[in-house]
Design a protein around this motif. Structure first.
Motif, PDB file in Angstrom:
ATOM      1  N   PHE A 138       0.832  -1.189   0.000  1.00 57.38           N
ATOM      2  CA  PHE A 138       0.000   0.000   0.000  1.00 57.38           C
ATOM      3  C   PHE A 138       0.877   1.253   0.000  1.00 57.38           C
ATOM      4  O   PHE A 138       1.792   1.385   0.805  1.00 57.38           O
ATOM      5  N   GLY A 139       0.593   2.139  -0.945  1.00 55.62           N
ATOM      6  CA  GLY A 139       1.334   3.390  -1.007  1.00 55.62           C
ATOM      7  C   GLY A 139       2.573   3.360  -1.872  1.00 55.62           C
ATOM      8  O   GLY A 139       3.137   4.417  -2.169  1.00 55.62           O
ATOM      9  N   GLU A 140       3.016   2.170  -2.294  1.00 52.54           N
ATOM     10  CA  GLU A 140       4.197   2.098  -3.149  1.00 52.54           C
ATOM     11  C   GLU A 140       3.831   2.406  -4.593  1.00 52.54           C
ATOM     12  O   GLU A 140       2.692   2.233  -5.021  1.00 52.54           O
ATOM     13  N   LYS A 141       4.811   2.855  -5.358  1.00 51.27           N
ATOM     14  CA  LYS A 141       4.605   3.171  -6.770  1.00 51.27           C
ATOM     15  C   LYS A 141       4.307   1.898  -7.550  1.00 51.27           C
ATOM     16  O   LYS A 141       5.003   0.897  -7.406  1.00 51.27           O
ATOM     17  N   PRO A 142       3.284   1.909  -8.403  1.00 49.55           N
ATOM     18  CA  PRO A 142       2.965   0.720  -9.195  1.00 49.55           C
ATOM     19  C   PRO A 142       4.057   0.395 -10.209  1.00 49.55           C
ATOM     20  O   PRO A 142       4.762   1.277 -10.690  1.00 49.55           O
ATOM     21  N   THR A 143       4.183  -0.889 -10.509  1.00 47.72           N
ATOM     22  CA  THR A 143       5.066  -1.352 -11.570  1.00 47.72           C
ATOM     23  C   THR A 143       4.236  -1.601 -12.815  1.00 47.72           C
ATOM     24  O   THR A 143       3.209  -2.274 -12.762  1.00 47.72           O
ATOM     25  N   ASP A 144       4.667  -1.055 -13.943  1.00 43.07           N
ATOM     26  CA  ASP A 144       3.903  -1.153 -15.176  1.00 43.07           C
ATOM     27  C   ASP A 144       3.940  -2.568 -15.754  1.00 43.07           C
ATOM     28  O   ASP A 144       4.907  -3.314 -15.550  1.00 43.07           O
ATOM     29  N   GLY A 145       2.901  -2.911 -16.512  1.00 44.16           N
ATOM     30  CA  GLY A 145       2.814  -4.214 -17.164  1.00 44.16           C
ATOM     31  C   GLY A 145       3.519  -4.214 -18.498  1.00 44.16           C
ATOM     32  O   GLY A 145       2.874  -4.258 -19.558  1.00 44.16           O
ATOM     33  N   ILE A 146       4.828  -4.181 -18.474  1.00 46.97           N
ATOM     34  CA  ILE A 146       5.645  -4.173 -19.689  1.00 46.97           C
ATOM     35  C   ILE A 146       6.441  -5.472 -19.755  1.00 46.97           C
ATOM     36  O   ILE A 146       7.015  -5.907 -18.752  1.00 46.97           O
ATOM     37  N   THR A 147       6.463  -6.102 -20.922  1.00 51.95           N
ATOM     38  CA  THR A 147       7.192  -7.357 -21.091  1.00 51.95           C
ATOM     39  C   THR A 147       8.140  -7.255 -22.278  1.00 51.95           C
ATOM     40  O   THR A 147       8.114  -6.279 -23.037  1.00 51.95           O
ATOM     41  N   ASP A 148       8.952  -8.303 -22.477  1.00 54.86           N
ATOM     42  CA  ASP A 148       9.884  -8.276 -23.603  1.00 54.86           C
ATOM     43  C   ASP A 148       9.175  -8.411 -24.947  1.00 54.86           C
ATOM     44  O   ASP A 148       9.733  -8.055 -25.992  1.00 54.86           O
ATOM     45  N   THR A 149       7.934  -8.916 -24.958  1.00 55.82           N
ATOM     46  CA  THR A 149       7.171  -8.972 -26.208  1.00 55.82           C
ATOM     47  C   THR A 149       6.229  -7.790 -26.370  1.00 55.82           C
ATOM     48  O   THR A 149       5.735  -7.537 -27.472  1.00 55.82           O
ATOM     49  N   ASN A 150       5.953  -7.075 -25.288  1.00 54.22           N
ATOM     50  CA  ASN A 150       5.049  -5.926 -25.320  1.00 54.22           C
ATOM     51  C   ASN A 150       5.670  -4.742 -24.584  1.00 54.22           C
ATOM     52  O   ASN A 150       5.192  -4.318 -23.537  1.00 54.22           O
ATOM     53  N   PRO A 151       6.733  -4.159 -25.140  1.00 55.83           N
ATOM     54  CA  PRO A 151       7.381  -3.028 -24.474  1.00 55.83           C
ATOM     55  C   PRO A 151       6.509  -1.788 -24.423  1.00 55.83           C
ATOM     56  O   PRO A 151       6.794  -0.861 -23.656  1.00 55.83           O
ATOM     57  N   GLU A 152       5.452  -1.764 -25.226  1.00 50.58           N
ATOM     58  CA  GLU A 152       4.534  -0.618 -25.205  1.00 50.58           C
ATOM     59  C   GLU A 152       3.591  -0.646 -24.015  1.00 50.58           C
ATOM     60  O   GLU A 152       2.869   0.313 -23.755  1.00 50.58           O
ATOM     61  N   GLY A 153       3.587  -1.760 -23.272  1.00 49.28           N
ATOM     62  CA  GLY A 153       2.721  -1.885 -22.109  1.00 49.28           C
ATOM     63  C   GLY A 153       1.440  -2.617 -22.436  1.00 49.28           C
ATOM     64  O   GLY A 153       0.972  -2.629 -23.581  1.00 49.28           O
ATOM     65  N   LEU A 154       0.849  -3.225 -21.420  1.00 51.42           N
ATOM     66  CA  LEU A 154      -0.285  -4.116 -21.615  1.00 51.42           C
ATOM     67  C   LEU A 154      -1.621  -3.571 -21.124  1.00 51.42           C
ATOM     68  O   LEU A 154      -2.673  -4.014 -21.579  1.00 51.42           O
ATOM     69  N   THR A 155      -1.620  -2.687 -20.170  1.00 45.67           N
ATOM     70  CA  THR A 155      -2.880  -2.147 -19.672  1.00 45.67           C
ATOM     71  C   THR A 155      -3.671  -1.543 -20.832  1.00 45.67           C
ATOM     72  O   THR A 155      -3.130  -0.806 -21.655  1.00 45.67           O
TER      73      THR A 155
END
Length: 301
Positions: A138-155
């Motif tokens: 709680f309160g920590e910065k979120p980590t983005d959903g980025i992978t080696d096949t989807n560097p543009e992000g998944l959200t």
């Protein structure tokens, strides 16, 4: 809310994109906070004060209101999105507690296939989000959903408030794709296949997401093949090539996540209902592995 759900959906998990053409998709990433709030992000009601709800509040604008468990839906702000950051099992109560004239502003970001439920609620056009964020504490910065096949992000988001949601994530340096129609359905199916396949294989072996991908890849590939084919037929869409690789890549990015078959009605139950319908019509089960493994775990009889 369980940690797994919070991590990638409210997670909420969640999945690899299908790489549509650039003119079919937009990506929002990290303009300055002041520019975003002035142009696209708007004050919102945030239902749920857990890790995801708090993260959205931290990334938001002045005027946001957080509604916690048992509290009435705020009437202020009187317009703008209502971000629903709760478990699936309270969605009907939240909709009922929302003034009818504001229900079209609800934004759903839960795991599972929500389409039939939302249609029953008269909200088939509601904004939906496939959320790929990991919030460790709680309160920590979120980590983005980025992978080696989807560097543009998944959200990925769709609907009335998709742009506002993407802008809010950009305030925190996070990515969000905005998609519509079949492009969104493809992303939704991939996310759904991911959580149903990884959780089921992991539950069979009592292992983490990373171990599913590394130690049980053959089982995973077979199950993914079943689920993708059945999901494509049900939704009338076709995923782009490389779906398994995209799913495996997301598994590697959240390798520490635990596995369990949960929220059956919303997750694996969607696929199981397809099997039941086929059998009732005298056809063969399109997902025999899925059905047999659910039976093995005592999830279905």
């Amino acid at each position: 809310m369980l940690p797994l759900v919070q991590s990638f959906i409210c997670a909420a998990a969640l999945l690899p994109s299908t790489h549509p053409l650039k003119h079919q998709m937009s990506t929002t990433r990290a303009p300055s906070r002041s520019n975003i709030c002035a142009s696209a992000d708007v004050p919102a009601v945030i239902v749920g004060g857990g890790r995801i709800g708090n993260a959205l509040k931290e990334m938001g604008c002045a005027g946001d209101v957080v509604v916690r468990r048992g509290e009435p839906i705020s009437t202020e702000p009187s317009e703008g999105p209502i971000y629903v950051c709760t478990r699936n099992d309270v969605l009907a109560d939240i909709i009922a507690a929302t003034p009818p004239e504001r229900r079209s502003d609800l934004v759903f970001m839960q795991n599972g296939m929500l389409g039939d439920f939302l249609e029953e609620q008269g909200l088939s056009d509601a904004t939906q989000v496939l959320l790929y964020l990991a919030v460790a504490k709680f309160g920590e910065k979120p980590t983005d959903g980025i992978t080696d096949t989807n560097p543009e992000g998944l959200t990925t988001a769709t609907g009335k408030w998709a742009g506002a949601f993407a802008a809010r994530l950009a305030n925190g340096g996070l990515t969000c794709q905005v998609k519509d129609g079949d492009d969104y359905k493809r992303a939704m199916l991939e996310k759904h296949v991911w959580i149903c396949a990884f959780m089921l294989v992991g539950a069979r072996h009592g292992c983490t997401v990373g171990e599913v991908e590394s130690a049980h890849a053959d089982e995973l590939r077979s199950l993914v093949g079943e689920l993708v084919a059945a999901g494509e037929a049900k939704l009338g869409i076709k995923l782009s090539e490389g779906a398994f690789d995209r799913l495996a890549a997301y598994g590697r990015s959240v390798a520490h996540f635990p596995t369990a078959v949960k929220e059956f009605e919303w997750r694996n139950g969607w696929f199981y209902s397809i099997s039941k319908s086929a059998l009732a019509e005298g056809k063969s089960d399109p997902m025999p592995l899925h059905t047999s493994w659910l039976q093995e775990l005592g999830v279905v009889s």
